[in-house]
Design a protein around this motif. Structure first.
Motif, PDB file in Angstrom:
ATOM      1  N   HIS A  85      -0.650 -59.270 -28.967  1.00  0.00           N
ATOM      2  CA  HIS A  85      -1.873 -58.564 -29.356  1.00  0.00           C
ATOM      3  C   HIS A  85      -1.983 -57.158 -28.763  1.00  0.00           C
ATOM      4  CE1 HIS A  85      -6.119 -58.791 -30.676  1.00  0.00           C
ATOM      5  NE2 HIS A  85      -6.374 -58.075 -29.601  1.00  0.00           N
ATOM      6  N   HIS A 117      -2.004 -53.235 -30.213  1.00  0.00           N
ATOM      7  CA  HIS A 117      -3.016 -52.201 -29.954  1.00  0.00           C
ATOM      8  C   HIS A 117      -2.330 -50.874 -29.632  1.00  0.00           C
ATOM      9  CE1 HIS A 117      -7.149 -53.713 -29.887  1.00  0.00           C
ATOM     10  NE2 HIS A 117      -6.761 -54.843 -29.332  1.00  0.00           N
ATOM     11  N   ASP A 170      -9.351 -54.892 -23.604  1.00  0.00           N
ATOM     12  CA  ASP A 170     -10.209 -55.485 -24.625  1.00  0.00           C
ATOM     13  C   ASP A 170     -10.751 -56.827 -24.147  1.00  0.00           C
ATOM     14  OD1 ASP A 170      -8.137 -57.271 -24.943  1.00  0.00           O
ATOM     15  OD2 ASP A 170      -7.824 -56.878 -27.075  1.00  0.00           O
ATOM     16  N   ALA A 207     -10.023 -60.213 -25.383  1.00  0.00           N
ATOM     17  CA  ALA A 207      -9.060 -61.295 -25.213  1.00  0.00           C
ATOM     18  C   ALA A 207      -7.955 -61.197 -26.238  1.00  0.00           C
ATOM     19  CB  ALA A 207      -9.741 -62.654 -25.345  1.00  0.00           C
ATOM     20  N   ASP A 233      -9.873 -54.414 -32.945  1.00  0.00           N
ATOM     21  CA  ASP A 233      -8.841 -55.222 -33.589  1.00  0.00           C
ATOM     22  C   ASP A 233      -8.560 -54.848 -35.040  1.00  0.00           C
ATOM     23  OD1 ASP A 233      -8.454 -56.405 -31.218  1.00  0.00           O
ATOM     24  OD2 ASP A 233      -9.133 -58.409 -31.794  1.00  0.00           O
ATOM     25  N   CYS A 276     -12.500 -61.847 -28.941  1.00  0.00           N
ATOM     26  CA  CYS A 276     -12.010 -60.598 -28.349  1.00  0.00           C
ATOM     27  C   CYS A 276     -13.143 -59.836 -27.683  1.00  0.00           C
ATOM     28  CB  CYS A 276     -11.355 -59.719 -29.393  1.00  0.00           C
ATOM     29  SG  CYS A 276     -10.374 -58.420 -28.640  1.00  0.00           S
TER      30      CYS A 276
HETATM   31 FE   LIG Z   1      -8.093 -56.771 -29.154  1.00  0.00          FE
END
Ligand SMILES: [Fe+3]
Ligand SMILES: [Mg+2]
Ligand SMILES: [Zn+2]
Ligand SMILES: [Zn+2]
Lengths: 665, 327
Positions: free
Chosen positions: A397, A401, A422, A424, A648, B327
């Motif tokens: 992830h 980014h 961020d 998670a 995201d 998130c």
């Molecule tokens: Fe994220």
């Protein structure tokens, strides 16, 4: 056929973005001699909806929802005349041949000018209106009408989240927000996003955006919206997408039933069908550029970059702010914001988008490399596994980014230091990451060089809901007596017990939770009723204290950012009775200093001058501006792109960049 | 192997490994055996619980109720049980005796006889104190015809009572965590409810399941898949005790994934649904039974849950302990 030129190659056809009504059309709209006087569906080859109406490619009338409206001889003449400004206007129509709008209220039907006057009257009386815009329905009411806004909150189950508002023009905007030149330009750009700008009006903020330093606003982008103001609607109206939280925006008339049952309100219905809903783009200008919170209408398009790849690449992004990206012959087509895939409606929308992207562009799945997040429980991961692609690749992830920014900057081989903060993301070690420090390049790969010191994520996602629970995950090991003196309410004590018994407690490096924790320590004891509520509240609180009065130690040990001294001193400060806003301000500065310490040390160690900041945490303009201030005088440059999503929404693009750097044969 | 949590993983184990070898076709909690005129339901289940005792019950009680409930879920009146005890050397006699007593009491309550069995003592650390396996038979009520294949559009989903009590109790007991004093396991025999349900609605009764490991989410996903339908639930109709809801909230868990030991789900045709519900509610302990959803036609064999503010969620089977993803 539409041809887009890109570098030396061409992609014969792709999606076209939806743009705001142009000045020529706007003039005609209010010109009594024009045949499209006051006609909401006015448009031309230079403006109007595109992607939201498309049923296939290329962009021709027969491949849009306008297909069912037969063009009249007069409109056809314009279409065929190379001298006419509507030459090849695929959606060309007029009141004689095209669709129109009508209003239904209490069983009565209004059209034409009467309709607009009635709408204005309703809104002035504090009523709520459902209104079909280009890309979906909106809920509308007078933004200064407390009661109306409260009804909206109650019925949508949205107790505190801010509502976007629409104003007639920049002059009206300036009455409620501070606008820089750049912001004014963005507000008026053809893409017409919702701009998040600093509030000037405490009264309005208290109604539509409590505990928030900013107001999100836009100016009209359709003829219809201009007509509302023209006929005397309130000057500041809430214009929020018509959906229950997390669900896709309603765009079909027959999906309105439940909203209508709930709201019992007037509906302004347009006869033209919308093929797919596209939400308004939301962005904010910070030192990292015009950062999209939600990259959507007007931005769903071919990107002005290339990603080399011998095969097509399709990437499915993250889970909550999902987007997809398709790479074909090096061209990069990134979708609009598809939304929260925990909702079934969004899952359908997502699956449909994947199908459309592949079909419309003639890409065969069997030939395509499928990229998805490393998280095994994301809907998008599970969906990826049902796609019979050439190969599947999971991408971490936070690396995605980082790669997304470098892709937009066309710096695929540049070695950089990346700081990704961020909420998670699933880490390569199976733990929950969110405060990550990388070194490397897209081309050669990134190495995790450090991270926030591990804290506890107590109750998993529950820690993201309850900031007090997040706080327990950071300070739970501190001296019991000290914690008692803080007198923190539930769920703090319960969370401590859960942590002690190690039930559903995960190690995490999340900086998003760090913000929640500090918000809780400085008095935010509610739950997060929307994503980022506590963090936004903390930035707001810090803003009440313009001068940095306290700075706390937040040391970089060379491997981790140790938050323990930070919390120890913040707690002492709180116990001394320091005002929460001073602590909040100090925290921002301390974190900024920590980021700068990391960047400075690692740039030196790896002999680079370039760093990247990404992740939703960097939506915080105070934090970013502190970092830029502290970096002044050094030779370090922060890479950012003016339109790069930090949240995201960027993940699918980052995944595509990382996949393109791999050997794809 | 990490198949303990129920749900997808254990489904994969059963379907991938056991069914092909044993040549099993219908994968139900109990199997039907024809014995002359009588149709017999036949089942076995093993119990490994940590801790052995927990608020509201114990392993001995579960070993009886688990098996009689599997029999009940096949539309049969539980008759007799045999049991096997695997005992870790060194386990105290008092512990053992308490569980034997719990088994006896549970059997008496459920009106079944424990007719035989076996015990084995294994070396220290080859077992965790006590494992119990029970097998049972029941006499299938000739009026019922249960099969996922009969489930169709419009059928109603009935749930016998509040969910999540057992799983949350065990989680708390395991950690010696006393957040909510009032949560205890719901372990009980469900035959009394099923008996009345059959009396009232046998022709319309199509499918039953006790949502144990993997919870409602797993049971209903299996139904959706086997019946090739979509299940749409009304989230607000599903009873969850406030204490359980609170615990789930703070632990980041979905009550739909939590195990139950005294509840069951029945699918009943629309015409019989009200009678069925009334019948269950009339049995003491069944007052909170409710119609929680409906069967829909769809080529997506999924479970959806609608709530007034939360929109519509897809409820997936539990893969393991749910991981954080916000998130
Ligand atoms: Fe994220
Ligand atoms: Mg069982
Ligand atoms: Zn135009
Ligand atoms: Zn015309």
């Amino acid at each position: 056929m539409i041809r887009l030129t890109l570098s030396s190659r061409t992609l014969s056809h792709t999606f076209l973005p939806d743009t705001a009504i142009c000045d020529d059309c706007l003039r005609e709209l209010f010109d009594p001699t024009s045949k499209r006087y006051l006609y909401p569906y006015i448009g031309c080859p230079n403006c109007g909806p595109r992607y939201v109406l498309m049923t296939n490619l290329p962009f021709e009338r027969k491949n849009t929802t306008m297909a069912e409206w037969e063009i009249c001889p007069s409109c056809k003449e314009e279409y065929e005349d190379p001298q006419n400004r509507r030459y090849h206007a695929e959606l060309n129509c007029c009141p004689d041949c095209g669709p129109n709008y009508y209003l239904t209220v209490n069983g009565e039907r209004y059209e034409g000018e009467k309709m607009f006057r009635r709408v204005a009257e309703l809104l002035k009386n504090g009523e709520i209106l459902l209104m079909k815009n280009n890309g979906g329905y909106h809920l509308v009411c007078d933004a200064f009408n407390k009661e109306a806004v409260q009804v909206m909150r109650d019925k949508l189950g949205r107790p505190r989240k801010s509502f976007a508002i629409m104003v007639k023009d920049v002059e009206a905007a300036k009455e409620i927000v501070h606008l820089s030149e750049k912001e004014e330009e963005i507000l008026l750009s053809k893409k017409r996003p919702i701009l998040i700008a600093k509030s000037k009006s405490e009264e309005l903020s208290s109604i539509i955006a409590p505990n928030n330093p900013d107001i999100g606003l836009m100016v009209p982008y359709t003829g219809l919206q201009h007509l509302l103001f023209h006929f005397g609607s309130p000057r500041f109206i809430v214009m929020t997408s018509a959906n229950y939280p997390g669900e896709p925006t309603i765009h079909k008339d027959d999906q309105l039933t439940r909203l209508l049952e709930d709201f019992q309100c007037a509906v302004l219905i347009g006869e033209r069908e919308i093929e797919r809903s596209v939400d308004d783009t939301v962005l904010k200008v910070t030192k990292l550029g015009a950062v999209p919170f939600r990259r959507s209408r007007g931005y769903n398009n071919l990107l002005n970059i290339t990603l080399p790849s011998s095969r097509p690449i399709l990437t499915l992004g993250a889970d909550l702010k999902s987007t997809i990206t398709l790479v074909k012959d090096g061209h990069v087509i990134m979708s609009h914001h598809l939304g929260d895939t925990s909702k079934y409606g969004t899952q359908l929308k997502f699956e449909r988008a994947v199908k459309d992207y592949l079909n419309y562009h003639g890409v065969a799945l069997s030939d395509t490399i499928i990229g998805h997040d490393l998280h095994p429980e994301y809907f998008t991961t599970k969906f990826a596994q049902t796609l019979e692609g050439y190969r599947h690749v999971a991408v971490q992830h936070h690396k995605a980014h980082l790669a997304s920014i470098l892709a937009l900057k066309n710096k695929l081989s540049e070695p950089v230091v990346g700081v990704i903060f961020d909420g998670a993301g699933y880490g390569e070690d199976g733990e929950i990451w969110g405060g990550e420090i990388f070194v490397g390049s897209v081309q050669e790969g990134f190495a995790r060089r450090g991270h926030l010191r591990k804290a506890s994520l107590i109750g998993g996602d529950a820690a993201a809901t309850f900031p007090l629970q997040a706080l327990a995950g950071f300070i739970g090991d501190f001296d019991k007596e000290l914690l008692d003196r803080l007198q923190l309410p539930e769920p703090f004590p319960k969370a401590l017990k859960i942590k002690e018994k190690n039930i559903r407690t995960f190690p995490t490096t999340s900086v998003g939770r760090l913000f929640d924790a500090v918000a809780a320590l400085t008095g935010f004891h509610l739950d997060n009723s929307f994503e980022g509520e506590a963090a936004i509240g903390l930035e707001y609180l810090a803003g009440q204290s313009p001068i940095v009065e306290e700075v706390y130690p937040f040391p970089w040990t060379g491997e981790e950012l140790d938050y323990r001294p930070l919390f120890e001193e913040m707690i002492q400060s709180r116990l001394k009775g320091t005002s929460p806003s001073v602590i909040a301000r100090g925290f921002h500065r301390s974190l900024a200093q920590a980021v700068v310490d990391v960047i400075t040390a690692l740039c030196k160690e790896y002999d680079t001058n370039y760093a990247v900041l990404s992740g939703g945490v960097f939506h915080n303009s105070l934090l970013v501006s502190d970092i830029f201030d502290l970096l002044k005088g050094t030779n370090i440059e922060i890479f950012y792109d003016d339109e790069a999503p930090l949240g995201d929404n960027c993940i699918s693009l980052g995944q595509a960049a990382i996949l393109s750097a791999m050997n794809n044969d | 192997l990490s198949h303990g949590a129920g749900g997808k993983a254990s489904r994969r184990l059963i379907e991938g490994l056991l069914a092909p070898y044993f040549n099993m076709k219908d994968l139900n909690d109990a199997a039907y055996v024809q014995a002359d005129q009588a149709k017999i339901a036949f089942t076995a289940d093993s119990f490994v619980v940590n801790p052995l005792r927990f608020p509201g019950g114990s392993i001995g009680e579960l070993a009886i109720n688990g098996t009689v409930n599997d029999i009940a879920m096949s539309g049969a009146k539980p008759l007799a049980i045999v049991s096997t005890l695997i005992i870790e050397a060194g386990t105290e006699t008092e512990i053992l005796e308490a569980e034997i007593k719990a088994m006896q009491e549970a059997a008496e309550k459920a009106n079944v006889a424990i007719v035989g069995g076996d015990t084995k003592v294994v070396e220290h650390q080859k077992a965790d104190k006590l494992f119990i396996t029970t097998a049972g038979i029941g006499l299938v009520d000739p009026r019922v015809n249960l099969s996922a294949g009969r489930v169709q559009k419009g059928d109603k989903i009935i749930l016998s009572g509040p969910i999540g009590d057992h799983g949350i109790t065990i989680l708390f007991a395991r950690g010696e965590l006393d957040l909510e004093a009032d949560i205890k396991s719901d372990t009980r025999a469900v035959w009394p409810f099923v008996a009345k349900l059959i009396d009232a609605a046998a022709p319309g009764l199509k499918w039953m399941r006790d949502p144990t490991r993997g919870g409602m989410a797993t049971a209903l996903n299996e139904l959706a898949r086997d019946a090739k339908v979509a299940i749409v639930l009304e989230e607000e109709a599903i009873q969850v005790r406030p204490e359980v809801r609170g615990a789930c909230e703070i632990l980041g868990l979905d009550p739909m994934h939590i195990a139950n030991e005294g509840q069951f789900i029945a699918v009943v045709s629309k015409e019989y649904a009200d009678d069925a519900l009334k019948a269950i509610r009339q049995v003491p302990g069944g007052e909170q039974a409710a119609i929680i959803g409906e069967v829909h036609e769809s080529d997506r064999h999924i479970v959806l849950s609608r709530s007034s503010y939360g929109g519509t969620r897809a409820i997936d089977m539990l893969v393991g302990d749910p991981l954080p993803r916000i998130c």
